[in-house]
Design a protein around this motif. Sequence first.
Motif, PDB file in Angstrom:
ATOM      1  N   ALA A 244     -19.426   9.198  16.268  1.00  0.00           N
ATOM      2  CA  ALA A 244     -20.927   9.069  15.031  1.00  0.00           C
ATOM      3  C   ALA A 244     -21.291   9.796  15.687  1.00  0.00           C
ATOM      4  O   ALA A 244     -22.244  10.962  16.587  1.00  0.00           O
TER       5      ALA A 244
ATOM      6  N   VAL B  82     -17.435   7.716   9.003  1.00  0.00           N
ATOM      7  CA  VAL B  82     -18.504   7.186  10.063  1.00  0.00           C
ATOM      8  C   VAL B  82     -20.043   8.036   9.100  1.00  0.00           C
ATOM      9  O   VAL B  82     -21.361   7.163   8.750  1.00  0.00           O
TER      10      VAL B  82
ATOM     11  N   ALA C 183     -14.520   6.255  17.117  1.00  0.00           N
ATOM     12  CA  ALA C 183     -15.785   5.815  15.728  1.00  0.00           C
ATOM     13  C   ALA C 183     -17.004   6.199  16.653  1.00  0.00           C
ATOM     14  O   ALA C 183     -17.676   6.548  16.143  1.00  0.00           O
TER      15      ALA C 183
ATOM     16  N   VAL D 109     -21.889   3.023  16.224  1.00  0.00           N
ATOM     17  CA  VAL D 109     -20.841   1.703  16.194  1.00  0.00           C
ATOM     18  C   VAL D 109     -21.092   1.287  17.340  1.00  0.00           C
ATOM     19  O   VAL D 109     -20.542   1.602  18.011  1.00  0.00           O
TER      20      VAL D 109
END
Length: 187
Positions: free
Chosen positions: A29, A174, A25, A35
């Motif tokens: 992003a 996200v 993640a 993140v």
Amino acid sequence: MSVRILALVGSVRAGSHNRQLAEAAVKLAPAGTEVQLFEGLAEIPFYNEDIDVEGSVPAAALRLREAAGEAGALLLFTPEYNGTIPAVLKNAIDWLSRPYGAGAISGKPVAVVGTALGQYGGVWAHDDTRKSVGVAGGKVVEDIKLSIPGSATRFGATHPADDAEVAAQLTEVVAHLQGQVGEAAAA
């Protein structure tokens, strides 16, 4: 507007597949979103009102509260331990819920995702985590759900960032959470 999303991982194991999901993640992003993977959940003592006193809050708990306070949203990655939330993640939620009514996650968008060994990918733990976060004051983003089953097989030789399906799903998670931050700020 740049959005910071704080990622908390409910497993402190070095080879945790949920940690790998969180790392993915961070890597995936979208532009305008950072993140941030929080390090140190294992260092935070179990929540106890006797030590949650201004001027003597444990440094690790204070760091968690500050990181959550600076974030626009939280993204929790959790496995399933005995059918529910790992203690380290529940403890973090407890620290973030205080002071009552004004905790660091109060009103902030929070999403829960993860992977587990079983055939359902940890859905019981994810549901319990959403419940705990909601009671703690976070704004649970109910339409973000990602529970990836068979973690040991699926990620045994492949990092989640290199799994095209998972990478696409995480990117969507996200981006959706980023949008929730914008909506919360406009409200």
